[in-house]
Each structure stands twice: as structure tokens, then as C-alpha cells.
Design a protein around this motif. Structure first.
Motif, PDB file in Angstrom:
ATOM      1  N   ARG A 276      12.231  20.911   3.909  1.00  0.00           N
ATOM      2  CA  ARG A 276      11.212  19.950   3.309  1.00  0.00           C
ATOM      3  C   ARG A 276      10.433  19.507   1.930  1.00  0.00           C
ATOM      4  O   ARG A 276      10.396  20.991   1.514  1.00  0.00           O
ATOM      5  CB  ARG A 276       9.688  19.908   4.396  1.00  0.00           C
ATOM      6  CG  ARG A 276      10.343  20.116   6.306  1.00  0.00           C
ATOM      7  CD  ARG A 276       8.867  20.339   6.685  1.00  0.00           C
ATOM      8  NE  ARG A 276       9.400  20.813   7.866  1.00  0.00           N
ATOM      9  CZ  ARG A 276       8.570  20.969   9.174  1.00  0.00           C
ATOM     10  NH1 ARG A 276       7.602  20.733   8.600  1.00  0.00           N
ATOM     11  NH2 ARG A 276       9.099  21.311  10.228  1.00  0.00           N
ATOM     12  N   VAL A 277      11.003  18.756   1.452  1.00  0.00           N
ATOM     13  CA  VAL A 277      10.329  18.188   0.122  1.00  0.00           C
ATOM     14  C   VAL A 277       9.211  17.393  -0.028  1.00  0.00           C
ATOM     15  O   VAL A 277       9.388  16.597   0.800  1.00  0.00           O
ATOM     16  CB  VAL A 277      11.433  18.183  -1.321  1.00  0.00           C
ATOM     17  CG1 VAL A 277      10.790  17.936  -2.518  1.00  0.00           C
ATOM     18  CG2 VAL A 277      12.702  19.005  -0.950  1.00  0.00           C
ATOM     19  N   PHE A 278       8.212  17.754  -0.881  1.00  0.00           N
ATOM     20  CA  PHE A 278       6.863  16.920  -1.018  1.00  0.00           C
ATOM     21  C   PHE A 278       6.313  17.263  -1.831  1.00  0.00           C
ATOM     22  O   PHE A 278       5.828  18.179  -2.127  1.00  0.00           O
ATOM     23  CB  PHE A 278       5.923  18.360   0.460  1.00  0.00           C
ATOM     24  CG  PHE A 278       4.421  16.892   0.185  1.00  0.00           C
ATOM     25  CD1 PHE A 278       4.757  15.988   0.768  1.00  0.00           C
ATOM     26  CD2 PHE A 278       3.210  17.962   0.565  1.00  0.00           C
ATOM     27  CE1 PHE A 278       3.077  14.778   1.157  1.00  0.00           C
ATOM     28  CE2 PHE A 278       1.690  17.519   0.764  1.00  0.00           C
ATOM     29  CZ  PHE A 278       2.013  16.327   0.742  1.00  0.00           C
ATOM     30  N   ASP A 279       6.017  15.582  -1.347  1.00  0.00           N
ATOM     31  CA  ASP A 279       5.208  15.419  -3.523  1.00  0.00           C
ATOM     32  C   ASP A 279       3.904  14.404  -3.222  1.00  0.00           C
ATOM     33  O   ASP A 279       4.137  13.554  -3.273  1.00  0.00           O
ATOM     34  CB  ASP A 279       6.424  14.427  -4.772  1.00  0.00           C
ATOM     35  CG  ASP A 279       5.388  14.311  -5.755  1.00  0.00           C
ATOM     36  OD1 ASP A 279       4.179  14.820  -6.025  1.00  0.00           O
ATOM     37  OD2 ASP A 279       6.429  13.489  -6.362  1.00  0.00           O
ATOM     38  N   PRO A 280       2.552  15.044  -3.106  1.00  0.00           N
ATOM     39  CA  PRO A 280       2.112  14.644  -2.860  1.00  0.00           C
ATOM     40  C   PRO A 280       1.348  13.622  -4.118  1.00  0.00           C
ATOM     41  O   PRO A 280      -0.233  12.849  -4.275  1.00  0.00           O
ATOM     42  CB  PRO A 280       0.546  16.000  -2.865  1.00  0.00           C
ATOM     43  CG  PRO A 280       0.839  16.834  -3.607  1.00  0.00           C
ATOM     44  CD  PRO A 280       2.684  16.703  -4.045  1.00  0.00           C
ATOM     45  N   ALA A 281       1.608  13.525  -5.404  1.00  0.00           N
ATOM     46  CA  ALA A 281       1.653  12.478  -5.797  1.00  0.00           C
ATOM     47  C   ALA A 281       2.823  12.157  -6.629  1.00  0.00           C
ATOM     48  O   ALA A 281       3.285  11.783  -7.233  1.00  0.00           O
ATOM     49  CB  ALA A 281       1.020  12.928  -7.513  1.00  0.00           C
ATOM     50  N   CYS A 282       3.474  11.648  -6.026  1.00  0.00           N
ATOM     51  CA  CYS A 282       4.864  10.971  -6.173  1.00  0.00           C
ATOM     52  C   CYS A 282       5.653   9.949  -7.053  1.00  0.00           C
ATOM     53  O   CYS A 282       6.205   9.850  -7.355  1.00  0.00           O
ATOM     54  CB  CYS A 282       5.681  10.473  -4.624  1.00  0.00           C
ATOM     55  SG  CYS A 282       5.160   9.665  -3.710  1.00  0.00           S
ATOM     56  N   GLY A 283       4.284   8.614  -6.405  1.00  0.00           N
ATOM     57  CA  GLY A 283       5.183   7.647  -8.207  1.00  0.00           C
ATOM     58  C   GLY A 283       5.710   6.699  -7.552  1.00  0.00           C
ATOM     59  O   GLY A 283       5.508   6.724  -6.010  1.00  0.00           O
ATOM     60  N   SER A 284       6.401   6.869  -7.949  1.00  0.00           N
ATOM     61  CA  SER A 284       8.073   6.228  -7.899  1.00  0.00           C
ATOM     62  C   SER A 284       8.865   6.632  -7.482  1.00  0.00           C
ATOM     63  O   SER A 284       9.893   6.591  -6.985  1.00  0.00           O
ATOM     64  CB  SER A 284       8.466   5.451  -9.055  1.00  0.00           C
ATOM     65  OG  SER A 284       8.917   5.756  -9.831  1.00  0.00           O
TER      66      SER A 284
END
Length: 692
Positions: free
Chosen positions: A198-206
Motif C-alpha cells: 500500500r502506498v499512502f501520500d497524506p499530502a497528495c496534491g494532484s
């Protein structure tokens, strides 16, 4: 796209207001999809969307919005129901897309002739190989400057994304692929492992980090399948395992769309266009990008780390509700990699809401006031590491590995059992946006288990080290805490100099002070040498008005000085800061006065990292040290000498007749000398007049 956006808002100003901003953002997302779809055979017929608008809309653009609206409604209606829905026959060529992208509000803004021409021109471009950088550039171009500045939104380019993702987990996957060779079982185990990541970006923008991670993993999986003789096997890597949080709804829309397009591109590349199309439409309705404040949301529930999260199904992919994750992961129990480029906001540049976020994350401790906004993401990520098999890596401003922030951040991370696994030392990076950001950055990768070997990057040089210190050099996990007292207890604290808060009215250049003395010789008691970082580093020569209460009458008798005093009063009275406004009652004085009538050492607050020393100067009692510098005050000449000796500094003096020390002071006129011992007011004035 930006020109089209601006042109549409000219003729549809209500669409730019907060009430309709979501509608405008959704409209732009629909256009992006259509431009991509007509160039990639999702729509049957090259350029179908653009050519239909060109043929069916009037040249004067009077019905352009109606034609586009009909196409959007068709893509939200199954082919069998279009006749009863009153849709025109020429819309039947378009497939049923659904997935929420074309549901909800079907309003289309009105087009001017210029807007129509922009639309047709954009449709004529080649969208087949659109990459995530384009989405990021579009976000920066379309979003208003004020909003972008307020949110600190600087998306990360693909090469810099890979600086994060490669050492975080992609390099390990590639190494396992190389180890597996052509061994079918080893290759199968690798494929199963990737299916659970699982890949998680908590400030993912676009969504750039998520898209690049997905594409890189699909590339590795395709090689696994090729070696196993299963090249046409459908992917086991679910796109919904790539999750993110974003504060604003437009980037959320774009992030979801970017992942959908990335999945389609990978299917075309590895399975062929026919199978890709069969899997692509209609779009799914799941929601795996969350709209909300990442620092206030519970990451563990969004990531479903226990494998028992409640499944909530949204009405559609691109509309409300947006404030929750709405599906479970397909595979539970895998590795979790947290990555991203959180907002860059210095400690003194944060909004009130951001300061409240910091206070929330730092649990009421006031040391957050000296930390960049990005440090909150480190602490939030460290909380998630307590409950799952996770590792995180963030692009950050280099200041988090310098100065007081190191202790504030790493005292907490070490307490949480975190260790640095890899790091990129400070580097300058830029993106492909038109208003491109150039920032000094670092990348820090953190996990719970202490690695036997760590990877340290310095530019293109990669080396293994035993341990990485929080200052991002090879070394022990130690940090230096700030202290208010000097190493020798005889002296007081190092303090910030005096702050004027005067709108520039109490400070003047050398030439201005000389001109004032020529016109008003009696004003010499009111002038002092003024020292800050610029004066210490670049040998600039400035003066300031230092007016004690018993000199106020003299000051007001000088027209130019009186005018400056009144300007200070107006400046402070107009301030929104309560404290500054209060100082308007004493406009002849600096707002904050740290000056003492003793000898001192002035030390620049700001200095280049390439300088081997902190610019400093010895000052006599007549000099005013500004708030751009620190001051150490010494009660006497001998105590100052003692302090210097304890600090291992060399102090060169000149003895003339009796024991009279003289200091060298740098000005724009060259090196001059002047007496250090206590001066009478008359002597001080004569001295300053001589200097001028």
C-alpha cells in the motif's frame, strides 16, 4: 488550460466564487478526461470530442455550452436510454463513462469566441503520452496565486519523486526481481508481495507520487509476468491500494483521474489496447483519495491497518462525500509506504489554522512555534508506525535538519522508536510548472527498526554508512539542544537585538544620516551606529535614531526627525497586530529595546552555509544591535576579554600610552578605530560626527 480557465471566468464570474468553485473544478476535470480519451481510442475516432464541438457548435460560440452539456449527459447515460433522455443522435458515438465523473451537476459555463478557440486548440494537442508533471503544472497554473501561496503548494517533479520512492521500496523490489532470475516460485512470491503493498501520500496534491509508484510497480510486475510466460495476465496490483489525502477538492479530482489514466496507460502498454479498453469503461465508483486536513484525520482508519475497516460506498467517484475513505483494500497485511511532499511553511509564515494544526500535533508543547509546518507530518507518520509495518519518506525543507528544529523533532521521533534508513542531503530542485519553485530540500526516510546499514545520498553520490544523524550526515543518532546561557556562567544570555517596528522611519543609510547632520548639527546625540546581519556580513553602514525620553524635545525640534516620528506613529497605529498598535504611544522609541550601555558582541542571525564562521563584531556601548543579530552584553572591558578567551576567540587590541583598548569597526569608508572605554555623551557625539 490556464488561458481557457481565465477566459471562462471572465464571462462566468459566478463560477469563480466559492459556491461554484467545485463545479468549475469538476468541469475542468471532465475536459481533461475527454481530451485524453479522444486521443487514446477510449472514444472511437481520433479527435471525436473536439471535432464534434467544432462541427455542432456555432462559430460565434452561442451554443458551445449546450453542445458540451449534451456530450457530458450522454457519457452519463447508457446507450439504450439516450433516446428517452432526449439526447441528440450525434452524441451516440460517445461511450457510457459514468463512475461519477459525468454525474451530478451538468451545468457548463458559457463560452466566448476566444474561449471556444482555446478549447479547440487544446483538443488539437497530442494527449496520448500525458504524464503526471502535466497535471501538477495544470494545478499550479489554474489555481489562483493567492491560494497557492496560502497553501504552500509546490508539486514534486518525477525525478525528485523517484529520489523518494526508489530508496523507500522500489530499489528493493528491483533487487528481488534480479535475485529471482527465472525462478517461477520466487517470481510468484514477488508478485504476491507487490499485490499487498500500500502506498499512502497524506499530502497528495494532484497524485504524482501515487501515479509514479503505481507505474513503476506495474513495470516490475510486467517483467515478472514476462519471465513466467504470463505476459497477458491481468494485473494483481489494485489501483485503490494507492491512497492519498488532499485538502482541496480540485486536486482530489485530478489525483483520482490521474490514477485512472495511469492504470489505463499501463494496461495498454502491458496488455494491449483491446484488453485495456475492455477493463477501462465504465469507470469505477470507488473513492480512495480523501479530501480533508491530513493532520486532523486518523491515518490508521484510512489505511485500514487492522484489516477490519468499515466499507462505505460513495454515490460516485468524483462527487461528495469526500471526507472519508470509502473502500477497503483488496489485500490486507502488506507493507505500507508513506511518502509525499508536505507543504513548505516556515515557523514564522504559518497561518492561524496551520499554527493550530501544529499545536494539535505537538500536543500543546510550545516548541512547535520554532518548527516548519512539515515537521507535523513526520510526527503524524511516526504515530502510524506504532501500529503497522510502515516506513515513510518525505521531501522537506532543509531547515528541519538544521538548528533548533532538530531537537524539537527528533527528541520525539527517537522516543517513538524511529530511525533514519536513508537520506538525501540538501539539494536544489525545481519542477516543470511555469511559475516554478526552486527550494533547498532534503529527503528523509524513516522506519521503526534500526537498519544495519543506512544509505546516504550526496547529489549523485550514494554510500552506505552505519548510522545517519538527524543532521543528515554519517554519525550517531544525537542532537544538540538549545541553551539560553553561555558556557561560562558569568555572563547573561545571548539575546535578540532591538526591534524597531517602525516602517523604516527610525533607520537610515549613512548618506541620509550625514545629510541630516549637515542640516541639523544639533541632532548628533540622537544618532547611533546600527548593526544587523547585513552590516556584519556585507560591511554595510547604517545609522538609527535612538531617542531617549529626555531627548524627545530635541528630536521634535528637528523637522525631519519629527516627521519620521509621526510616520512611525501612523505605521504602528495602522498595524493589525495588537502589540505593534500599542507601541504607537511611544513612536520615538524602538518597539523592543534590548540595548544596554555596555560593551557587547554582535553576532549575525543569518549566514551562508559555506561560511566557516559566524560573522560577528565587538561593539562599544554607543552601537545599537538590531533584531537581525544576536547580542552578548558584557558589564566591562575585562569581562568581555574573559568571555572571548573562554569562547576561544582571538581579540586583537592596540595599547596607546596608558591601557586604552581600541576596536576596529568596518564601514563603507574602510577600517577605522575608535576608543572603547565608557564615553561621555559629548565624546560619543564627537566620535560619531568624526565617523560620518
Amino acid at each position: 488550460m490556464n488561458r481557457l480557465y481565465v477566459e471562462l471566468l471572465k464571462d462566468n464570474p459566478e463560477w469563480g466564487k466559492s459556491e461554484r468553485r467545485h463545479d468549475m473544478n469538476q468541469f475542468m476535470a471532465r475536459l481533461i478526461f475527454c481530451f485524453f480519451a479522444e486521443d487514446t481510442d477510449i472514444f472511437i475516432g481520433k479527435g471525436l470530442f473536439t471535432s464534434t464541438i467544432a462541427q455542432m457548435s456555432e462559430r460565434d460560440s452561442s451554443n458551445t455550452h449546450e453542445v458540451i452539456g449534451a456530450l457530458f449527459r450522454a457519457m452519463n447515460t447508457k446507450v439504450g436510454g439516450r433516446k428517452s433522455a432526449g439526447l441528440p443522435n450525434w452524441a451516440d458515438s460517445f461511450p457510457y463513462v459514468n463512475g461519477g465523473l459525468f454525474s451530478g451537476n451538468m451545468d457548463v459555463p458559457r463560452f466566448s469566441k476566444i474561449a471556444r478557440s482555446y478549447l479547440l486548440h487544446i483538443g488539437g494537442l497530442d494527449w496520448t503520452k500525458i504524464n503526471p508533471d502535466i497535471f501538477g503544472s495544470m494545478i499550479q497554473a489554474v489555481t489562483e496565486d493567492e491560494e497557492r501561496g496560502a497553501l504552500g503548494m509546490h508539486y514534486t517533479s518525477v525525478p525528485n519523486i523517484l529520489k523518494v520512492l526508489n530508496p523507500l521500496f522500489l530499489d528493493d523490489l528491483r533487487a528481488k526481481l534480479q535475485e529471482a532470475g527465472d525462478n517461477p516460485r520466487a517470481l510468484l512470491n514477488l508478485r504476491k508481495r507487490m499485490a499487498k503493498i500500500r502506498v499512502f501520500d497524506p499530502a497528495c496534491g494532484s497524485g504524482n507520487f501515487l501515479v509514479i509508484a503505481y507505474k513503476q510497480m506495474r513495470e516490475i510486475e510486467a517483467e515478472v509476468n514476462r519471465r513466467r510466460g504470463e505476459a497477458e495476465l491481468k494485473s494483481d496490483i489494485p489501483v485503490e491500494n494507492f491512497r492519498g489525502i488532499e485538502l482541496r477538492d480540485f486536486p482530489v479530482e485530478i489525483a483520482r483521474l490521474a490514477l485512472v489514466i495511469a492504470e489505463y496507460q499501463a494496461d495498454v502498454l502491458y496488455l494491449g489496447p483491446k484488453l485495456a479498453l475492455a477493463e477501462f469503461l465504465p469507470l469505477r465508483s470507488e473513492n480512495w483519495i480523501t479530501c480533508g486536513n491530513a493532520l486532523r484525520l486518523d491515518w490508521s482508519s484510512l489505511m485500514d491497518v487492522g484489516g477490519t475497516g468499515v466499507k462505505l460506498v460513495a454515490d460516485d467517484l468524483f462527487s461528495t462525500p469526500l471526507n472519508q475513505a470509502e473502500i477497503n483494500f483488496v489485500n490486507d497485511g502488506g507493507e505500507i509506504y508513506i511518502c509525499g511532499n508536505p507543504q513548505f511553511k516556515g515557523a514564522r509564515k504559518q497561518s492561524r489554522a496551520q499554527k493550530e494544526d501544529m499545536a494539535f500535533i505537538f500536543n500543546g508543547h510550545n516548541d512547535f512555534k520554532d518548527c516548519d509546518y512539515v515537521t507535523a507530518w513526520y510526527l503524524k507518520a511516526s504515530e502510524l508506525l506504532q501500529s503497522c509495518n510502515a516506513t515513510f519518506a518525505f521531501v522537506s525543507t532543509s531547515s528541519i535538519s538544521e538548528g533548533e528544529q532538530v531537537a524539537h523533532l527528533w527528541s520525539r521521533l527517537y522516543e517513538a522508536g524511529c530511525h533514519i534508513k536513508f537520506a538525501h542531503q540538501g539539494f536544489r530542485w525545481r519542477n516543470n510548472a511555469s511559475n516554478n519553485a526552486v527550494v533547498q530540500c532534503v529527503i528523509v526516510g524513516v522506519g521503526r527498526s534500526k537498519p544495519t546499514r543506512c544509505i546516504l545520498f550526496d547529489g549523485d553520490v550514494k554510500r552506505e554508512v552505519d548510522s545517519i544523524s538527524p543532521y543528515l550526515i554519517a554519525g550517531e543518532e544525537l542532537y544538540v539542544e538549545a541553551r539560553d546561557l553561555t558556557l561560562c556562567s558569568e555572563f547573561g544570555t545571548m539575546v535578540s537585538g532591538s526591534m524597531a517596528r517602525d516602517g523604516g522611519n527610525l533607520i537610515m543609510t549613512y548618506a541620509e544620516s550625514l545629510d541630516l547632520l549637515r542640516k541639523e548639527p544639533l541632532s548628533w546625540p540622537l544618532l547611533r551606529i546600527f548593526l544587523g546581519s547585513q552590516e556584519l556580513i556585507h560591511f554595510q553602514d547604517r545609522r538609527c535614531l535612538w531617542i531617549e525620553d529626555d531627548h524627545l524635545e530635541l528630536a521634535k525640534s528637528v523637522p525631519e526627525i519629527n516627521e519620521r516620528i509621526e510616520s512611525v506613529r501612523s505605521f504602528r497605529a495602522a498595524s493589525s497586530a495588537k502589540t505593534t498598535k500599542g507601541y504607537s504611544s511611544i513612536p520615538h522609541k524602538f518597539a523592543q529595546r534590548a540595548h544596554r550601555e555596555t560593551l557587547s558582541i554582535a553576532i549575525a542571525k543569518t549566514s551562508s552555509e559555506t561560511r566557516e564562521y559566524l560573522p560577528a563584531n565587538l561593539c562599544d556601548e554607543s552601537m545599537i544591535i538590531s533584531d537581525a543579530a544576536f547580542a552578548i552584553y558584557a558589564p566591562s572591558l575585562w569581562e568581555l576579554a574573559l568571555l572571548l578567551s573562554k569562547l576561544h576567540l582571538v581579540w586583537i587590541t592596540t595599547v596607546c600610552g596608558k591601557l586604552e583598548s581600541r576596536l576596529r569597526y568596518s564601514s563603507t569608508l574602510g577600517w577605522n578605530t575608535f576608543p572603547v572605554p565608557t564615553l561621555t555623551e559629548k565624546n560619543r557625539g564627537d566620535l560619531m560626527h568624526d565617523q560620518l
